[in-house]
Design an enzyme around this catalytic site. Sequence first.
Site, PDB file in Angstrom:
ATOM      1  N   ARG A 232       5.407   9.985  15.117  1.00  0.00           N
ATOM      2  CA  ARG A 232       5.749   9.297  16.371  1.00  0.00           C
ATOM      3  C   ARG A 232       5.098   7.916  16.385  1.00  0.00           C
ATOM      4  NH1 ARG A 232       2.689   9.886  20.586  1.00  0.00           N
ATOM      5  NH2 ARG A 232       2.417  12.134  20.495  1.00  0.00           N
TER       6      ARG A 232
ATOM      7  N   TYR B   7      26.004  -4.990  30.577  1.00  0.00           N
ATOM      8  CA  TYR B   7      26.422  -3.654  30.131  1.00  0.00           C
ATOM      9  C   TYR B   7      26.173  -2.674  31.286  1.00  0.00           C
ATOM     10  CZ  TYR B   7      26.125   0.780  27.640  1.00  0.00           C
ATOM     11  OH  TYR B   7      26.294   2.078  27.238  1.00  0.00           O
TER      12      TYR B   7
ATOM     13  N   ASP C 266      19.542  -9.522  25.612  1.00  0.00           N
ATOM     14  CA  ASP C 266      20.316  -8.500  24.918  1.00  0.00           C
ATOM     15  C   ASP C 266      21.398  -9.222  24.110  1.00  0.00           C
ATOM     16  OD1 ASP C 266      22.147  -6.534  24.147  1.00  0.00           O
ATOM     17  OD2 ASP C 266      21.925  -5.377  25.996  1.00  0.00           O
TER      18      ASP C 266
ATOM     19  N   LYS D  60      25.698  -0.516  17.600  1.00  0.00           N
ATOM     20  CA  LYS D  60      26.871  -1.364  17.504  1.00  0.00           C
ATOM     21  C   LYS D  60      26.897  -2.064  16.136  1.00  0.00           C
ATOM     22  CE  LYS D  60      27.042   0.225  21.662  1.00  0.00           C
ATOM     23  NZ  LYS D  60      26.639  -0.518  22.844  1.00  0.00           N
TER      24      LYS D  60
END
Length: 387
Positions: free
Chosen positions: A53, A106, A179, A204
């Site tokens: 982690r 978005y 973004d 994407k």
Amino acid sequence: MTNHDNPFQDAGFETLAVGAVATNGETSDVIPPVHLSSTFEWSSGGIEHEYSRESNPTRVALEEQLARLEGGEHGLAFASGMAAISTTMLSFVPPGGHLVSAESLYSGTEKLLTKFVAGHLGVDVEFVDARDPENVAAAVDSETDLIWAETPTNPLMRLCDIRAISDIATDHGVPFGVDSTFASPYFQAPLELGADIAVHSTTKYLNGHSDSIGGAVITDDDGIYEDLAFSQQIGLGNMLSPFDCYLVGRGIKTLPARMEHHEENAMAVARFLESHDRVDSVYYPGLESHPQHELATEQMSGYSGMLSFEFDGTATELEAFINGLKMFTPGASLGGVESLIEAPSLMIPDQVSHEAATAEIPDSLVRISVGIEDVDDLCEDLQSALP
Ligand SMILES: *Cc1c(COP(=O)(O)O)cnc(C)c1O
């Protein structure tokens, strides 16, 4: 990496994208292996990785690759684009704080801001039309905790001037996050334009093959990186899994080649649609008719593969058009090698009808993620499906 000088120092983007980093000196892998181990043998002499982690060799390889691509010092890989965005917001905006955001966003980011950041944390979230940087300047003061924008935006293809907003952010000492998912690092470099934080949904273009959900944050700022790394590894634990890190790293190698092809096809599809009499307006930053074409040409090195348009017809005709397509799969998401089409009014009805805190999406809007198929096939398919 070997210990002679950094071979990537003056390398071109394509070289950076392909650039393999052998993470395992003993086996000399050309491709970073997938390290699935959750833990690493402890040694009193200290070890590089302790627990996956907190740090994992496959993730480190991807994070370094992401940083190089964005021209930043530090990269972080998250479990999704939304994990990257929410972690950034939670790290910088305290309960009751002040966040200024562009209004065209978005839909997931919009819901995060309205439901959680404003709704649960009581943050004063101010949405502005960021196409005019003056609107951002008017909303920001020295108490503002974060400025947020997306460019180009999903799905309206609006742009904001990253450099102008960065200057406003610097004047007030406020971090500015961008973004940049729609452009990918190949066509836009927010950090070079002055932003403090560049964010991507790696789902994407970066991964590019529609088979992994992930997100990335890249920054030059050591303090921002430390805060985000703490949240990613310890506080929220929303890092990307080793196998997804491997997939994204593999996808990145062909990012430049794919982006060139996406753009070339998108330009041809945009011009085809612009000439069709059942298409009202085409929103593609590469078209001279796009109201921000000049800004796109200035701050991007290409116009990417996303476009939207307004369909001139009834909802029934719109549905028949989409169902009549053979080369375009109706579906959410974008940035994969295959063409996808989405009509927000048909597919996500509440997105259009809910009371608009942010930019309104017309019912007639259709969004296309133009893939890398033969562009004549794509245009012929559109021609035969359009009424
Ligand atoms: C898809 C998308 C996101 C969210 O990313 P996920 O990987 O789906 O969580 C954020 N911003 C933009 C611009 C997107 O297109």
